[in-house]
Design a protein around this motif. Structure first.
Motif, PDB file in Angstrom:
ATOM      1  N   HIS A 238       0.700  -1.039   0.001  1.00 47.31           N
ATOM      2  CA  HIS A 238      -0.058  -0.044   0.073  1.00 47.31           C
ATOM      3  C   HIS A 238       0.855   1.265   0.115  1.00 47.31           C
ATOM      4  O   HIS A 238       0.433   2.094  -0.655  1.00 47.31           O
ATOM      5  N   LEU A 239       1.993   1.385   0.869  1.00 49.72           N
ATOM      6  CA  LEU A 239       2.761   2.503   0.835  1.00 49.72           C
ATOM      7  C   LEU A 239       3.634   2.716  -0.282  1.00 49.72           C
ATOM      8  O   LEU A 239       3.885   3.776  -0.779  1.00 49.72           O
ATOM      9  N   THR A 240       4.037   1.678  -0.716  1.00 47.47           N
ATOM     10  CA  THR A 240       4.945   1.790  -2.181  1.00 47.47           C
ATOM     11  C   THR A 240       4.023   1.837  -3.488  1.00 47.47           C
ATOM     12  O   THR A 240       4.676   2.265  -4.632  1.00 47.47           O
ATOM     13  N   SER A 241       2.827   1.947  -3.295  1.00 43.12           N
ATOM     14  CA  SER A 241       2.125   1.743  -4.720  1.00 43.12           C
ATOM     15  C   SER A 241       1.282   3.071  -4.877  1.00 43.12           C
ATOM     16  O   SER A 241       0.719   3.549  -5.816  1.00 43.12           O
ATOM     17  N   HIS A 242       1.462   4.048  -3.914  1.00 44.74           N
ATOM     18  CA  HIS A 242       0.701   5.225  -3.877  1.00 44.74           C
ATOM     19  C   HIS A 242       1.848   6.474  -3.320  1.00 44.74           C
ATOM     20  O   HIS A 242       2.672   6.099  -2.392  1.00 44.74           O
ATOM     21  N   PRO A 243       1.614   7.843  -3.915  1.00 42.76           N
ATOM     22  CA  PRO A 243       2.720   8.689  -3.492  1.00 42.76           C
ATOM     23  C   PRO A 243       2.121   9.106  -2.082  1.00 42.76           C
ATOM     24  O   PRO A 243       1.190   8.832  -1.472  1.00 42.76           O
ATOM     25  N   PRO A 244       3.467   9.360  -0.969  1.00 45.28           N
ATOM     26  CA  PRO A 244       3.098   9.686   0.265  1.00 45.28           C
ATOM     27  C   PRO A 244       2.062  10.551   0.446  1.00 45.28           C
ATOM     28  O   PRO A 244       1.322  10.303   1.640  1.00 45.28           O
ATOM     29  N   HIS A 245       1.809  11.606   0.065  1.00 47.66           N
ATOM     30  CA  HIS A 245       0.909  12.437   0.232  1.00 47.66           C
ATOM     31  C   HIS A 245      -0.488  11.986   0.113  1.00 47.66           C
ATOM     32  O   HIS A 245      -1.544  12.813   0.616  1.00 47.66           O
ATOM     33  N   ASP A 246      -0.464  10.913  -0.821  1.00 43.52           N
ATOM     34  CA  ASP A 246      -2.078  10.262  -0.906  1.00 43.52           C
ATOM     35  C   ASP A 246      -2.344   9.214   0.238  1.00 43.52           C
ATOM     36  O   ASP A 246      -3.664   9.283   0.461  1.00 43.52           O
ATOM     37  N   VAL A 247      -1.547   9.008   0.873  1.00 48.10           N
ATOM     38  CA  VAL A 247      -1.643   7.624   1.749  1.00 48.10           C
ATOM     39  C   VAL A 247      -1.448   8.027   3.160  1.00 48.10           C
ATOM     40  O   VAL A 247      -1.432   7.549   4.417  1.00 48.10           O
TER      41      VAL A 247
END
Length: 710
Positions: A238-247
């Motif tokens: 989950h963390l590596t599939s989305h930009p940090p500001h989205d998660v």
């Protein structure tokens, strides 16, 4: 997990959960006030769901009940502890499809066995198929109050809401989220709660709330569960599939971005080939404005920082899981069932509880040693240890709800910490799971009396006596309670009532007669009434030696100078009663000693002595007849000619068990009678002050033989 039906009971129970143990954002666990069933284990404060389940404004189905319903219903009413009768009734109602019969039977069954989560699900599905969605929701809510640790029932409740609510409305999503929060607060710390956490995270993902999904995974990352590694892998994906500001939440995003920039600055300082445009700017010149977008390199570096911080939490959680893995693996039946558990399973629960309590105690001692300013982390560990003990106890009391030792263990653990929680545990054990186990009710009553709640202690015993009428232990405890409260009149009336009710049972009647006579003698100081009670009891049970013994004790406790005749009358009455020869000898022996110690004339002593000798000879004659003829002419001739080197065993005078037989020499004809009486002294001393008579009477204090089996 068992299948639905008789064995589809939840492998989770109910619990007071350490909701905000590590995460301050976790809601506090709601306290449940519903009870589990008599033969079930549950976790939480419970009160039996006895109320019928009919929504307001809706009437029960009209019409007669199915043909065999009354017969099957009567079987469950006559023997509510017969689990098979209940399942037969429920299966019949389900086959008939009669709504009123189903509701009536399910309400009654779940009031007694509320931990059977599969039947809560069936009940909710029944109402939903009938078009009563509100009733279905209420059934689930009622079941979750009885067994809040049931992961399966929480998931069923969520799915029910997802299928009945209009998800286009914003309040529907908010309600689902609230239910999820209640679920993880109540059952999220169960070792088998993985499906609940995973469902929560996936639902947030479906809602497009990736930040909330991250929060869910971060919370479960701190919970030791069976599939802890699966949650970690999903979190990393989950963390590596989305930009940090989205998660990430805004706070965490700013924090990790600042860490990334700080690492970049540090790296620049260490490099020697700093580009000219990267050199230190003149005073007053500001750094180029940030366009708000992260480069690919920045995203990658921030993701690495995120994973590194969570790796440490994961390693700590993995250590906790490894500590518990063997204990969890040894538990084969974590759900409730009426079938008894084998010894291995009981031992597994005991070992697990002992270990968890030792861990909590160690954590508490560590906190005391390191109790200085700023050591908040140690306090959290201490709280975590205590909460884990509570969770494990609640899980245990699902599978082991019918075993008193686990309830006792829970009470002893809680008593130094919280008296109100102890009361809740006693209430659940006595009113729901063990209503016919008198010992734990007596403990509960003693606990309340110890802490000054006298009225509640009396209510507990009165309720128990209504459930188990005729139980001597309960009546005696009620009497003692009233006596300690100074209400001797009430205590006496309870004894008299028990005496009157036990006339059909001579042995029990004699027992209460002795208790009442002692009460009147020792507390009321009324020996005349005490004597009357025993004399009336002797008329009803003339063959009960204990009544004569207590009457003799009563007579000898008074003024012997004024009441010497009463002692002799009691001995004479005992000797004339249909008692065994051994018992008569004991009474005669005691009467003989009384005459020796307190007799006013030597004639009375000699008269008692002669009577005692007659009893001994009668008993010896019977013993000789039983052992065969000791005057065999052939044996006697061998003794005369000296052919027998040893005395045959048959020629030895028979001896009476427990009573040494030593006959004084006969008086000399025409000699001084005082010489004959003087020889009595050696005989008398061998009796050792009739000490041997006491043991049989002491055995009477063990009145357990009067207890009906619970």
């Amino acid at each position: 997990m068992a299948a639905e039906g008789t064995d589809d009971l939840s492998n989770n129970g109910h619990l007071t959960n350490p909701s905000g143990l590590y995460d301050p954002e976790v809601a506090e666990l709601p306290k449940s006030d519903v009870v589990g069933s008599e033969e079930s284990g549950d976790g939480g404060d419970t009160s039996a769901p006895t109320a019928s389940y009919t929504a307001e404004g809706e009437e029960e189905e009209e019409g007669e009940l199915p043909a065999d319903f009354e017969r099957l219903w009567k079987l469950t009413s006559d023997n509510p502890l017969d689990f098979n009768s209940w399942t037969d009734l429920l299966q019949y109602c389900e086959q008939e499809g009669h709504m009123r019969a189903c509701r009536q039977s399910l309400n009654a069954f779940l009031a007694r066995y509320p931990l059977c989560y599969g039947y809560w699900k069936k009940f909710a599905d029944l109402e939903r198929r009938a078009g009563h969605n509100n009733k279905a929701e209420k059934v689930c809510e009622q079941g979750l109050k009885a067994i809040p640790l049931s992961v399966d029932l929480w998931i069923h409740y969520v799915n029910l809401l997802l299928g009945t609510l209009n998800m286009n409305l914003p309040e529907s999503a908010q309600r689902i989220r609230c239910v999820f929060e209640e679920a993880v607060a109540a059952a999220g710390w169960d070792f088998h709660s993985d499906r609940l956490w995973d469902l929560y995270a996936e639902w947030e993902k479906e809602q497009g709330n990736l930040k909330a999904m991250t929060v869910v995974y971060d919370r479960v990352l701190r919970v030791p569960t069976q599939f802890y590694n699966m949650h970690y892998e999903k979190l990393k994906t989950h963390l590596t599939s989305h930009p940090p500001h989205d998660v990430l939440s805004p706070e965490e995003y700013r924090k990790v971005r600042a860490e990334y920039k700080q690492s970049q600055i540090q790296a620049k300082k260490e490099r020697t080939d700093i580009a000219a445009d990267e050199e230190e700017r003149p005073p007053g010149e500001e750094e180029p404005a940030d366009n708000g977008k992260d480069s690919e390199e920045a995203v990658q570096k921030m993701q690495e920082l995120l994973l590194a911080s969570r790796e440490e939490v994961y390693q700590q959680n993995e250590a906790e899981v490894r500590k518990r893995w063997n204990f969890e693996d040894a538990i084969k039946r974590p759900y409730f069932h009426v079938k008894p558990l084998d010894r291995a399973q009981l031992k597994a629960w005991q070992s697990y509880l002992d270990w968890e309590m030792a861990e909590a105690e160690t954590a508490e001692m560590d906190v005391e040693r390191t109790s200085v300013e700023g050591q908040e982390s140690s306090k959290k560990v201490c709280v975590a240890g205590h909460e884990r003990v509570l969770i494990l106890f609640e899980r245990c009391l699902i599978a082991c709800a019918l075993y008193e030792e686990f309830w006792d263990k829970y009470v002893h653990y809680l008593e130094p910490r919280c008296l109100e929680e102890v009361r809740n545990v006693y209430r659940r054990a006595c009113e729901i799971h063990l209503p016919y186990k008198h010992s734990i009710h007596l403990q509960w009553s003693s606990f309340e009396e110890k802490h000054g709640n006298i009225l509640e202690a009396q209510r507990i015993l009165e309720s128990l006596e209504m459930t188990l009428p005729g139980l001597a232990a309960v009546r005696l405890r009620r009497i003692s309670q009233q006596r300690r409260a100074g209400r001797l009149d009430v205590a006496e009336s309870l004894l008299k009532e028990a005496l009157e009710q036990s006339k059909d049972n001579p042995s029990l009647h004699a027992f209460y007669s002795i208790k009442l006579s002692r009460f009147l003698l020792k507390l009321c100081k009324n020996p005349a009434r005490a004597r009357t009670v025993l004399q009336e009891a002797i008329e009803l049970s003339p063959d009960n030696s204990r009544l004569y013994q207590n009457l003799l004790d009563l007579e000898m406790s008074g003024d012997l100078r004024a009441n010497g005749g009463g002692v002799q009358q009691c001995v004479a009455k005992a000797l004339a009663a249909p008692l065994s020869p051994k018992t008569k000898i004991l009474f005669s022996q005691r009467g003989l000693q009384y005459a020796e110690d307190f007799g006013t004339t030597v004639q009375s002593v000699l008269s008692m002595y002669d009577e005692h000798q007659k009893l001994l000879k009668e008993h010896d004659g019977k013993r000789g007849a039983e052992n065969g003829d000791s005057d065999d002419p052939e044996k006697m001739s061998k003794m005369d000619d000296g052919s027998a080197m040893t005395v045959p065993p048959q020629t030895a005078p028979p001896t009476m068990p427990h009573v040494p037989i030593t006959t004084p020499p006969p008086p000399m004809m025409g000699g001084d009678m005082s010489g004959s009486y003087g020889s009595y002294g050696s005989w008398y001393q061998q009796y050792g002050a009739y000490g041997s008579y006491q043991n049989p009477w002491n055995q009477y204090n063990q009145y357990n033989q009067y207890y009906p089996h619970s």
